[in-house]
Design an enzyme around this catalytic site. Structure first.
Site, PDB file in Angstrom:
ATOM      1  N   HIS A   6      -4.408  -4.588   0.168  1.00 14.75           N
ATOM      2  CA  HIS A   6      -4.162  -5.531   1.365  1.00 14.75           C
ATOM      3  C   HIS A   6      -4.379  -6.593   1.442  1.00 14.75           C
ATOM      4  O   HIS A   6      -5.351  -7.164   1.364  1.00 14.75           O
ATOM      5  CB  HIS A   6      -5.211  -4.734   2.510  1.00 14.75           C
ATOM      6  CG  HIS A   6      -4.949  -2.608   2.686  1.00 14.75           C
ATOM      7  ND1 HIS A   6      -3.463  -2.923   4.490  1.00 14.75           N
ATOM      8  CD2 HIS A   6      -4.625  -1.435   2.448  1.00 14.75           C
ATOM      9  CE1 HIS A   6      -3.100  -1.524   4.049  1.00 14.75           C
ATOM     10  NE2 HIS A   6      -4.178  -0.906   2.838  1.00 14.75           N
ATOM     11  N   CYS A  24       0.684  -0.997  -0.249  1.00 13.96           N
ATOM     12  CA  CYS A  24      -0.093   0.183  -0.241  1.00 13.96           C
ATOM     13  C   CYS A  24       0.944   1.522   0.371  1.00 13.96           C
ATOM     14  O   CYS A  24       1.341   1.668  -0.617  1.00 13.96           O
ATOM     15  CB  CYS A  24      -0.930  -0.103   1.591  1.00 13.96           C
ATOM     16  SG  CYS A  24      -2.128   1.400   1.330  1.00 13.96           S
ATOM     17  N   GLU A  71      -4.321  -8.615   3.159  1.00 14.16           N
ATOM     18  CA  GLU A  71      -4.330  -9.615   4.536  1.00 14.16           C
ATOM     19  C   GLU A  71      -5.970  -8.976   5.226  1.00 14.16           C
ATOM     20  O   GLU A  71      -6.695  -9.601   5.791  1.00 14.16           O
ATOM     21  CB  GLU A  71      -3.343  -8.699   5.901  1.00 14.16           C
ATOM     22  CG  GLU A  71      -3.376  -7.804   6.065  1.00 14.16           C
ATOM     23  CD  GLU A  71      -3.028  -6.537   5.145  1.00 14.16           C
ATOM     24  OE1 GLU A  71      -2.853  -5.593   5.535  1.00 14.16           O
ATOM     25  OE2 GLU A  71      -2.322  -6.905   4.343  1.00 14.16           O
TER      26      GLU A  71
END
Length: 669
Positions: A641, A553, A643
């Site tokens: 992202h 990011c 995750e």
């Protein structure tokens, strides 16, 4: 009060501190004891001078975030502890009979911030905070206030009775009376709990968090399946819930060895409002006070990322929060130490010096409507005021919701409606299986086992399971998505250390087998920020050394900049946006939380360094040229992202990018 004093009446007449808590339909708990104010959560007195465990009810104010170095308007509200000396369980009917019922009149009632001014604050936060990449969502509050001319305790007991009689769906209904301070409310949301016993392992506790978001204000007469369907179909409300689940999973991954598993979504139905919620569960061996510290405070009442949300709140709220968005934390002795039960202090009325204060907030996201957020604060305030009888109640809705003798067509069982159940279940089709399924450190993906991401072993040195795990240093740029990244890395077999950006030394950066430069808020071009400047140094140093690097990011944008790829703000922020993208030939559903992007000419698939001839592969949007991923000799990066719960293909994509960064064939020389 009745002529013959009950235990409750005797307690009230004594003038001593006490608390009333209703956690089930049949009983009310009465807690009495001594008040102690402490400075830190670690100071909550869970043991007496002889080290014997004792029960404590702690009111934790919002200002306690200073323990974690976060900003706030610091009103020095005390961390107030009721050290319990007696704990009684009373029949609810007995408590109701002992409580006053005469309505309490309010005078000079209204919001401290007028509607149009609050709408202007909403516009400013969307444009200047979310629009500049400071975060995904922020909760900005205002207060409904009024003068109360009756005895504070009489008023509080009257309101507590009204909540018992008329509110439903609350997690805790409570009254806490201590010197100079009275709080009474019906919180719908359990922020965090820690309970010993099965299914927790010996010496550990089961930690539960309960993110609730999305607010449906019931129409006159109450909610119906048709009116609720429109709410559940709202993109804003759905994404708002997903964002707070992501934020609470960051906390769960920090305190639980297994990262946390999500179940739901469910409906939380109350008298005037309905919310959507998930449950998160994991196991931890932490002291419950440390669990509470690491989870300060719920993103549903602050925003995300948490640290920057506190800064944004300080910029845009005009007064301190007091106890609003803090927690009421009940620590109860158990076989493994203390259990913890801590609801969020929302839907709560405070009475101090004859003034009633009901704080309420709206969650602001990229597509918030200012007038709609104004209406949400009215709805939340009305939920409290209606429940305590300060404004007229919707009696038809109450009859339909609470009267078991009402006709079946009028009774509310909305979660059981097939259409509603289908809409709720459909939400999980968008989410990452990794967080929906049980997790453990075992069972890495095939890529991790066979491409070197799991273990550092050479042929002939034994099985991969006997070799030392590779080390990963995750550099935190003030977004605790890094805790979720670390959990996924451990799942893939890495030995992981997380270091804040200011504590990641050059030696630590150089020593790690792979450095994961994390995400964070802000403009990647802002070199005046020490945080941005240090993250740039780390990314550039690792890349220039040809050592394995994964940039995520914000750090991905910095890597792109070092490669000569232009950075630009997006026309509209991608905060909490799920996109289907191509990552080097692999279609992937990925969650994005970015306001800035690296951008190339549409159709560009690689960049060749004019001096070294180094080739960087580029995965970009074919129409806009927005760069989704990069990979080159010893490095890889991703704008999304992996995750996040929004990344259905996150773990597999993470595995592939790490395998590339670690592959000898990808490294220089």
């Amino acid at each position: 009060m009745t002529a013959s004093p009950t235990l409750l009446e005797a307690t009230v007449r004594s003038g001593e501190p006490f608390a009333l808590i209703a956690r089930d339909a049949d009983t009310v708990e009465l807690l009495t004891g001594d008040v102690v104010d402490v400075d830190l959560l670690a100071d909550i007195p869970l043991h007496d001078a002889s080290a014997a465990p004792r029960e404590v009810l702690a009111l934790v104010p919002f200002r306690q975030v200073v323990e974690r170095g976060f900003d706030c308007h610091d009103d020095q509200a005390p961390l107030r502890c009721l050290v319990v000396t007696a704990h009684h369980s009373l029949p609810r009917a007995e408590v109701l009979a002992a409580l006053p019922a005469e309505p309490v009149a309010l005078a000079d009632a209204g919001f401290d911030i007028p509607d149009e001014e609050y709408a202007d604050i909403v516009r400013t936060v969307i444009a200047d905070e979310i629009g500049r990449g400071e975060g995904a969502n922020f909760v900005i509050r205002r207060d409904f206030t009024a003068r109360v001319d009756v005895d504070p305790l009489t008023a509080g007991l009257t309101w507590f009775r009204a909540l018992l009689e008329h509110e439903r769906g609350a997690y805790w209904t409570f009254l806490v009376s201590t010197p100079g301070h009275l709080a009474v409310g019906a919180s719908p949301e359990a922020h965090v709990s820690a309970q010993s016993g099965p299914p927790a392992a010996p010496g550990s506790t089961t930690v539960t968090m309960n993110p609730i978001s999305g607010t449906f204000r019931h129409p006159a007469g109450g909610a119906t399946a048709d009116t609720l369907t429109e709410f559940l179909s709202s993109t804003k409300e759905t994404e708002e819930l997903f964002m707070v689940v992501d934020e609470e999973l960051k906390m769960m991954s920090a305190v639980c060895s297994d990262g946390g598993r999500i179940t739901g979504p469910h409906l939380k139905e109350m008298s005037r409002l309905t919310h959507t919620e998930y449950m998160l569960r994991g196991t931890s061996t932490m002291d419950p006070r440390e669990i509470l510290r690491e989870t300060m405070f719920a993103p549903t009442v602050t925003g995300s990322p948490m640290q920057n949300a506190c800064t944004v709140i300080t910029r845009h709220e005009r007064t301190p929060r007091g106890y609003y968005s803090g927690v009421a934390a009940l620590f109860t002795p158990s076989t493994s130490g203390h259990d913890l039960d801590a609801p969020i202090l929302i839907r709560t009325a405070y009475l101090v010096d004859g003034r009633l204060r009901v704080p309420v907030g709206a969650t602001l996201v990229r597509h918030s409507d200012p007038d709609g957020e104004v209406g949400e604060t009215h709805g939340k305030a009305a939920g409290v005021l209606g429940a305590i009888g300060a404004i007229p109640r919707d009696e038809a809705a109450e009859r339909a919701a609470l009267d078991e003798d009402a006709p079946a067509a009028e009774r509310r069982a909305l979660a059981d409606d097939p259409q509603i159940a289908e809409l709720l279940a459909a939400r999980n089709e968008r989410l990452a299986p990794f967080w929906l399924n049980p997790q453990g450190p075992e069972s890495p993906s095939e890529g991790a086992r066979h491409e070197g991401a799991r273990h550092d072993s050479s042929p002939g040195e034994g099985s991969p399971g006997e070799a030392a795990a590779r080390t990963a240093l995750v550099v935190d740029a003030e977004d605790r998505f890094t805790t979720m990244l670390a959990h996924q890395l451990r799942h893939l077999g890495f030995a992981v250390t997380i270091a804040p950006w200011h504590a990641a030394s050059d030696d630590a950066v150089d020593a790690a087998d792979v450095v994961v430069a994390g995400p964070g808020p802000g403009d990647p071009r802002d070199d005046a920020s020490p945080r941005i400047a240090r993250m740039r140094e780390i990314v550039a140093a690792r890349k220039d050394a040809g050592r394995p690097l994964l940039a995520v990011c914000l750090s991905h944008q910095m890597l792109a900049d070092t490669l000569g790829i232009a950075l630009a703000p997006l026309a509209a922020p991608h905060q909490g946006l799920q996109k289907e993208v191509d990552v080097f030939g692999h279609p992937a559903s990925i969650g994005f939380y970015n306001t800035f992007t690296a951008r190339v000419q549409p159709g560009t698939t690689e960049r060749v360094d004019p001096e070294t001839g180094e080739v960087t592969e580029i995965a970009a949007d074919p129409a806009s040229g927005d760069v989704y991923a990069l990979r080159g000799p010893g490095y890889a990066s991703i704008q999304g992202h992996l995750e996040s719960i929004l990344s259905r293909d996150g773990l597999e994509t993470l595995d592939r990018l790490l395998a590339h960064a670690l592959s000898p064939a990808a490294a220089r020389g």
